[in-house]
Scaffold this motif. Structure first.
Motif, short mmCIF file in Angstrom:
data_model
loop_
_atom_site.label_atom_id
_atom_site.label_comp_id
_atom_site.label_asym_id
_atom_site.label_seq_id
_atom_site.Cartn_x
_atom_site.Cartn_y
_atom_site.Cartn_z
N SER A 75 139.47 66.39 -46.35
CA SER A 75 141.41 65.87 -45.99
C SER A 75 141.25 66.17 -44.14
N THR A 76 139.93 66.67 -44.05
CA THR A 76 139.69 67.29 -42.63
C THR A 76 138.37 66.61 -41.88
N GLU A 77 137.79 65.51 -42.58
CA GLU A 77 137.08 64.56 -41.71
C GLU A 77 136.57 63.79 -42.27
N HIS A 78 136.86 62.44 -41.51
CA HIS A 78 136.58 61.49 -42.05
C HIS A 78 135.53 60.61 -41.39
N LYS A 79 134.03 60.63 -42.34
CA LYS A 79 133.37 59.94 -41.31
C LYS A 79 132.64 58.73 -42.23
N ASP A 80 133.84 57.92 -42.04
CA ASP A 80 132.96 56.20 -41.84
C ASP A 80 132.66 55.62 -41.26
N LEU A 81 131.80 55.53 -40.39
CA LEU A 81 131.86 54.51 -39.00
C LEU A 81 130.39 53.86 -39.42
N HIS A 82 131.10 53.37 -41.07
CA HIS A 82 129.68 52.39 -41.14
C HIS A 82 130.80 51.22 -40.89
N PRO A 83 129.80 49.99 -40.87
CA PRO A 83 130.40 48.57 -40.64
C PRO A 83 130.57 47.88 -41.80
N HIS A 84 131.08 46.24 -41.64
CA HIS A 84 132.31 46.45 -43.46
C HIS A 84 132.17 44.66 -42.73
N PHE A 85 131.47 44.46 -43.59
CA PHE A 85 131.68 42.77 -43.55
C PHE A 85 132.22 42.50 -44.79
N GLN A 86 133.13 41.12 -44.25
CA GLN A 86 133.85 40.82 -44.57
C GLN A 86 132.69 38.83 -44.80
N CYS A 87 133.30 38.20 -45.91
CA CYS A 87 132.75 36.95 -45.84
C CYS A 87 134.28 35.81 -45.83
N THR A 88 132.81 34.42 -45.02
CA THR A 88 133.99 33.78 -44.33
C THR A 88 133.98 32.24 -45.80
N ASP A 89 133.43 32.76 -46.20
CA ASP A 89 133.33 32.21 -47.53
C ASP A 89 133.81 32.53 -48.63
N SER A 113 135.10 54.37 -34.22
CA SER A 113 134.62 52.61 -33.70
C SER A 113 134.64 51.76 -35.16
N GLN A 114 134.87 50.81 -35.22
CA GLN A 114 135.80 50.03 -36.04
C GLN A 114 134.29 49.14 -36.24
N ILE A 115 133.92 48.31 -36.95
CA ILE A 115 132.62 47.46 -36.23
C ILE A 115 133.24 46.76 -38.04
N LEU A 116 132.99 45.05 -37.36
CA LEU A 116 133.44 44.26 -38.21
C LEU A 116 133.47 43.30 -38.44
N ILE A 117 132.12 43.21 -39.20
CA ILE A 117 131.23 41.62 -39.36
C ILE A 117 131.55 40.10 -40.21
N GLN A 118 131.39 39.49 -39.25
CA GLN A 118 131.31 38.18 -40.90
C GLN A 118 130.97 37.07 -40.37
N GLY A 119 130.58 37.11 -42.12
CA GLY A 119 129.48 35.69 -41.52
C GLY A 119 129.28 35.78 -43.47
N MET B 111 127.51 35.82 -38.23
CA MET B 111 128.33 35.11 -38.41
C MET B 111 129.38 35.60 -36.69
N ILE B 112 130.01 36.44 -36.75
CA ILE B 112 130.57 37.13 -35.81
C ILE B 112 131.03 38.48 -36.02
N SER B 113 130.34 39.68 -35.45
CA SER B 113 131.32 40.80 -35.31
C SER B 113 131.88 41.74 -34.10
N GLN B 114 132.87 41.89 -34.30
CA GLN B 114 134.00 42.25 -33.93
C GLN B 114 133.33 44.26 -33.52
N ILE B 115 133.95 44.61 -32.78
CA ILE B 115 133.79 45.82 -31.83
C ILE B 115 135.12 46.89 -32.05
N LEU B 116 135.48 47.29 -31.94
CA LEU B 116 136.24 48.46 -31.62
C LEU B 116 136.33 49.62 -31.71
N ILE B 117 135.55 49.98 -30.49
CA ILE B 117 135.70 51.57 -29.79
C ILE B 117 137.14 51.97 -29.68
#
Lengths: 126, 126
Positions: A75-89, A113-119, B111-117
DNA sequence: TCTATATTTGCAACTTAGTTGCATTAACTA
DNA sequence: TAGTTAATGCAACTAAGTTGCAAATATAGA
């Protein structure tokens, strides 16, 4: 802040996340549980679970909020700086256990830093 | 697709972006130009400018759409894989000319990667 | 186990970003 | 300059998420 009481809605939401590490959108959760619980409740429980470090949230392609289980957050610290992957299909979203090293940016203090990868995901790629 | 006619709304929108490389949100643009043009028009012109490779868009912290000038993009290819930086103090958003190297992800086609810092910008950091 | 209290919930109404259909207006082309 | 086609304005709509408040429910203490 955070979860104080173990209510039925909390249990139901946790159950949705318990069997996979896939991310689920708030909209999807309302579709699944909206018959049993009010959408306001679902949004509020999600917020509490996030405050408590049980779930973390991020934005998908259309600005829709997604939630996924946390790994080692509190509850004191969020450490999810990993990227997220969304499938375009198929639209599936999951967390990637990959390190992305952020370059140092002069005169700026980086906090999140939010990283959203699409593919194409593993299933749709083949 | 893309811009065909040079209308007043196109000129007005381009003018907003001409003097700085800062990103501007769609909401902000409607606030600035909403008296002269309908919000529908503003959204549509932004879409056309993006299709044409003049602007590129990305999502800010609350799922709000931001736009910024493109550098070397065309109507056939968008190459703005640079990260975007949003200041948690003043709210300003700009494009960072920093390379973030994405690690190879097995069995997935990126295909695409969005990075928001998010963090403190040059002005708010000092 | 029962009760008091504070948290949680449901409801309805609201907010805000963005979209759609259609009739009208204004660029561009010949 | 006239004809055509794209662009615009309007109004109504959609969809995600929020708010205030009264009613319900989980938990701690007796």
């Amino acid at each position: 802040m955070g979860i104080i009481r173990k209510t039925q809605s909390v249990a139901a939401l946790l159950k949705e996340f318990e069997n996979s590490s896939e991310a689920i959108s708030a909209v999807e959760l309302i579709q699944r549980l909206g018959v049993r619980f009010n959408k306001t409740t679902i949004y509020r429980v999600l917020t509490r679970l996030e405050d408590d470090g049980v779930l973390h949230s991020f934005l998908g392609v259309n600005g829709v909020k997604w939630y996924a289980k946390c790994n080692g957050c509190s509850s004191t610290e969020h450490k999810d700086l990993h990227p997220h992957f969304q499938c375009t299909d198929c639209g599936k979203v999951d967390c990637l256990s990959v390190d992305v090293l952020m370059p140092k940016i002069p005169n700026r203090e980086v906090m999140i830093s939010q990283i959203l990868i699409q593919g194409k995901c593993e299933t749709c790629f083949a």
